[in-house]
Scaffold this active site. Structure first.
Site, mmCIF file in Angstrom:
data_model
loop_
_atom_site.group_PDB
_atom_site.id
_atom_site.type_symbol
_atom_site.label_atom_id
_atom_site.label_comp_id
_atom_site.label_asym_id
_atom_site.label_seq_id
_atom_site.Cartn_x
_atom_site.Cartn_y
_atom_site.Cartn_z
ATOM 1 N N CYS A 101 0.817 -1.223 0.000
ATOM 2 C CA CYS A 101 0.000 0.000 0.000
ATOM 3 C C CYS A 101 0.848 1.269 0.000
ATOM 4 C CB CYS A 101 -0.944 -0.014 1.200
ATOM 5 S SG CYS A 101 -2.095 -1.397 1.192
ATOM 6 N N GLU A 102 1.814 1.344 0.915
ATOM 7 C CA GLU A 102 2.655 2.545 0.960
ATOM 8 C C GLU A 102 3.607 2.585 -0.231
ATOM 9 O OE1 GLU A 102 1.448 4.491 2.804
ATOM 10 O OE2 GLU A 102 0.779 3.563 4.663
ATOM 11 N N GLY A 103 3.987 1.412 -0.728
ATOM 12 C CA GLY A 103 4.812 1.371 -1.930
ATOM 13 C C GLY A 103 4.090 1.963 -3.120
#
EC number: 3.2.2.22
Length: 304
Positions: free
Chosen positions: A207-209
């Site tokens: 998700c943060e990637g």
């Protein structure tokens, strides 16, 4: 007659609604010839198809966030021996839950919450916020990489039931004579700690990637390292302020030279710096406002 709450009705309907993802991306986790960066780039490309351009904002803007998500996508993480499927919201890139090879969906939340996933999901017993997953620790404490993702997938794929503190204590009482003392010690422990640890790794890597250029580049650089890879303290703080950075992007779109103190604290001085750090921006318009705008456009032939 009491009026029904449309949002509540929608949420109740969602419980029995089967999700149809807009796309499913498969990542062969243990294939060293398949870079993490290629996986993230492919997912971003498909997400961007559902994004919009906003005047003054360099990054693609996600669809408006809604109480009941309409747009979903799946990422299937496959190891040599197992796999799990992540269900992710398109409107905010939040991980909502995962499916095991046996077809069981596990969803963030606990009894009394409203399910967003269909197919009779089970509650994990805790929320999906970083506070729920790692407490007061910083994201720089989360070790990631190909090996870490492999272990996370293999362990989560085996999940069959939600371990509760009471269950852990009963098991110890049955197995060991000194149960009373051990049970007291267990009361201070978190029986879900390992599951949380595995999930936070996947949340950051996937998700943060997707949200952050800085995260995807950092993870990619150390993805094959035997020792794993971690974010910097600053990167971790930026990740936890993605919503605020997105709001700042909208502010800078209207006022390009604006000085935003909380962004300066994160090392982000302007929209150019924000674009270097953040790949996808969260939409800051409400669903109601978006619907009103759409209705206005439908009723006005001159609208572009």
């Amino acid at each position: 007659m009491a009026e029904t709450n449309p949002e509540l009705s929608d949420l109740m309907a969602q419980t029995n609604k089967k999700i149809v993802p807009k796309f499913t991306e498969i990542f062969p986790v243990e294939d060293v010839n398949y870079p993490y960066s290629a996986f993230i780039a492919s997912v971003r490309k498909d997400v961007i198809k559902h994004c919009t351009d906003h005047k003054g904002i360099f990054q693609p803007v996600l669809p408006p966030e809604k109480k009941v998500p309409e747009l979903w996508f799946y990422t299937e993480l496959k190891t040599r021996t197992s796999s799990i499927t992540l269900a992710i919201r398109m409107d905010n890139l939040y991980l909502v839950g995962f499916r095991t090879p046996g077809g069981v969906w596990w969803e963030f939340g606990k009894a009394g919450d409203t399910h967003l996933l269909g197919d009779n999901p089970r509650w994990l017993g805790f929320g999906g916020r970083y506070q729920d997953l790692i407490g007061n620790k910083g994201l720089e404490t989360v070790t990631m990489g190909r090996a870490e993702m492999t272990r996370a997938v293999n362990d989560l794929a085996k999940k069959k039931k939600m371990a509760t503190l009471e269950e852990e204590e009963v098991q110890m009482q049955m197995q060991m004579p000194e149960a009373a003392e051990l049970a007291a010690a267990a009361a201070a422990a978190d029986p879900q700690a390992d599951t949380k640890s595995k999930l936070v790794k996947l949340v950051v890597m996937v998700c943060e990637g997707l949200r952050f250029n800085t995260v995807s580049r950092t993870v990619d650089a150390g993805f094959n390292s035997q020792h794993g890879v971690t974010l910097t303290v600053t990167q971790g703080k930026q990740v936890q302020k993605w919503d605020r950075i997105s709001k700042a992007a909208f502010e800078w779109a209207d006022h390009p030279t604006a000085v935003i103190p909380d962004m300066q604290k994160l090392g982000i001085k302007d929209k150019n710096e924000a674009a270097r750090i953040v790949a996808l921006v969260k939409n800051q318009t409400t669903a109601a406002a978006a619907a009103a705008t759409a209705a206005s456009a439908d009723n006005d032939d001159d609208e572009a």
